[in-house]
Scaffold this active site. Sequence first.
Site, short mmCIF file in Angstrom:
data_model
loop_
_atom_site.label_atom_id
_atom_site.label_comp_id
_atom_site.label_asym_id
_atom_site.label_seq_id
_atom_site.Cartn_x
_atom_site.Cartn_y
_atom_site.Cartn_z
N TYR A 140 24.39 -21.75 44.30
CA TYR A 140 24.08 -20.63 45.20
C TYR A 140 24.77 -20.79 46.55
O TYR A 140 25.03 -19.81 47.24
CB TYR A 140 22.57 -20.53 45.42
CG TYR A 140 21.86 -19.64 44.44
CD1 TYR A 140 21.95 -19.86 43.07
CD2 TYR A 140 21.07 -18.57 44.88
CE1 TYR A 140 21.27 -19.05 42.18
CE2 TYR A 140 20.40 -17.76 43.99
CZ TYR A 140 20.50 -18.00 42.64
OH TYR A 140 19.83 -17.20 41.76
N LYS A 193 22.14 -30.07 32.68
CA LYS A 193 23.16 -29.85 31.66
C LYS A 193 24.10 -31.06 31.71
O LYS A 193 25.32 -30.93 31.86
CB LYS A 193 23.88 -28.52 31.93
CG LYS A 193 24.82 -28.06 30.82
CD LYS A 193 24.11 -27.63 29.54
CE LYS A 193 25.13 -27.33 28.44
NZ LYS A 193 24.50 -27.08 27.12
N ASP A 225 19.72 -25.41 27.93
CA ASP A 225 19.69 -24.47 26.80
C ASP A 225 18.48 -24.76 25.91
O ASP A 225 17.76 -23.85 25.49
CB ASP A 225 21.01 -24.52 26.01
CG ASP A 225 21.48 -25.92 25.66
OD1 ASP A 225 20.91 -26.91 26.18
OD2 ASP A 225 22.43 -26.05 24.87
C1 IPM Z 1 14.73 -15.00 42.93
C2 IPM Z 1 15.71 -13.86 43.01
C3 IPM Z 1 16.77 -14.22 44.04
C4 IPM Z 1 17.49 -15.47 43.54
C5 IPM Z 1 17.77 -13.10 44.36
C6 IPM Z 1 17.06 -11.83 44.80
C7 IPM Z 1 18.78 -13.52 45.38
O1 IPM Z 1 16.25 -13.61 41.74
O2 IPM Z 1 14.11 -15.31 43.96
O3 IPM Z 1 14.59 -15.57 41.85
O4 IPM Z 1 18.40 -15.38 42.73
O5 IPM Z 1 17.12 -16.55 43.99
#
Ligand code: IPM
Length: 357
Positions: A140, A193, A225
């Site tokens: 992320y 993984k 998985d």
């Molecule tokens: C979550 C949501 C968020 C994420 C999005 C809205 C950015 O899906 O909190 O799980 O991917 O973390």
Amino acid sequence: MAKHITILPGDGIGAEIMAEAVKVLEALQASGLDITYEQQHFGGTAHDLTGSCLPEETLQACLNCDAILLGAIGGPVYDKLPRDERPERGLLKLRSTLELFSNLRPAMLFPQLADASSLKPELVAGLDLMILRELTGGIYFGEPRGIATDEAKGNERYGFNTMVYSESEITRIAHSAFRIAMQRGKRLCSVDKANVLEVSELWREVVTAVGVEYPEVELSHMYVDNAAMQLVRAPKQFDVMVTSNLFGDVLSDAAAMLTGSIGMLPSASLNIDGKGMYEPVHGSAPDIAGQGIANPLATILSLAMLLRYSFDDASSADRIEQAVSKVLDQGLRSADIAAGGASASTAAIGDAVVQAL
Ligand code: IPM
Ligand code: MG
């Protein structure tokens, strides 16, 4: 001094569900709970008003309060904004600025709702599992990231992200997970993984090393998985699962649905000192926004989690959770958990919880 909460209703059904949580909060205040709160704009609605999904005033309020209660953010209209201005980026910025690295996503089944699950009742009856998702690292946030053009390939475009974890990031989420396992059934499954990814190989090594400090906890490892398959095959085998940001995003949605409705599940995102942001696991559900039919219980249960984890107030948290259970006993159901039967409005459910308190 009174503890102070920043409330962020957000987008879509956010305002409707938050109004019900505020009713519950005000009922607790009336019976002596010493808490103050303020509301701030966040997400697409904040962008409409101020040009930013995370206005400076909102960020400051979040930095200065003791805990945050969030509704939900996002919606199709905001998907057209430039990537950096979208609500999701605001949420990620809030998570990372406040260093909310430890995301607790419980999946527990209220016995009253066993029929609402898409799995057979005997597979899910009594389900109570906790997913610990690392929330401020991994793919992320990893750099480099982007969309670029490859001149050598006739200007073909390619997209790329980086999945990266440092030892210290893995160590701190592992400690969180082992501590939570100690408070529960003392079984921890780390999901990775490692058969393919180096980042997972390190993850497994570090989690194993941290585990030495928690000899009472039975630690196991599972590939993601297989974990996805086991969650829908025999979910009750799990007590606590710990995993990286992306895997946790996916597995927690699957686990949520085992409980019948994602509309029932709260979550907590904590920093190292236990300061946290609390929010329902479900999203902003733009398709049903404004109709007064959304399920407010996940937000109300998020308030309970806030009181329990950030304010150490188990008795108020218990009161809320028992009130929710009573409302389910009464047969009151929002459309998402009504299984085709009669359904109650968002406000009617909020009022019933306040009554049951
Ligand atoms: C979550 C949501 C968020 C994420 C999005 C809205 C950015 O899906 O909190 O799980 O991917 O973390
Ligand atoms: Mg998600």
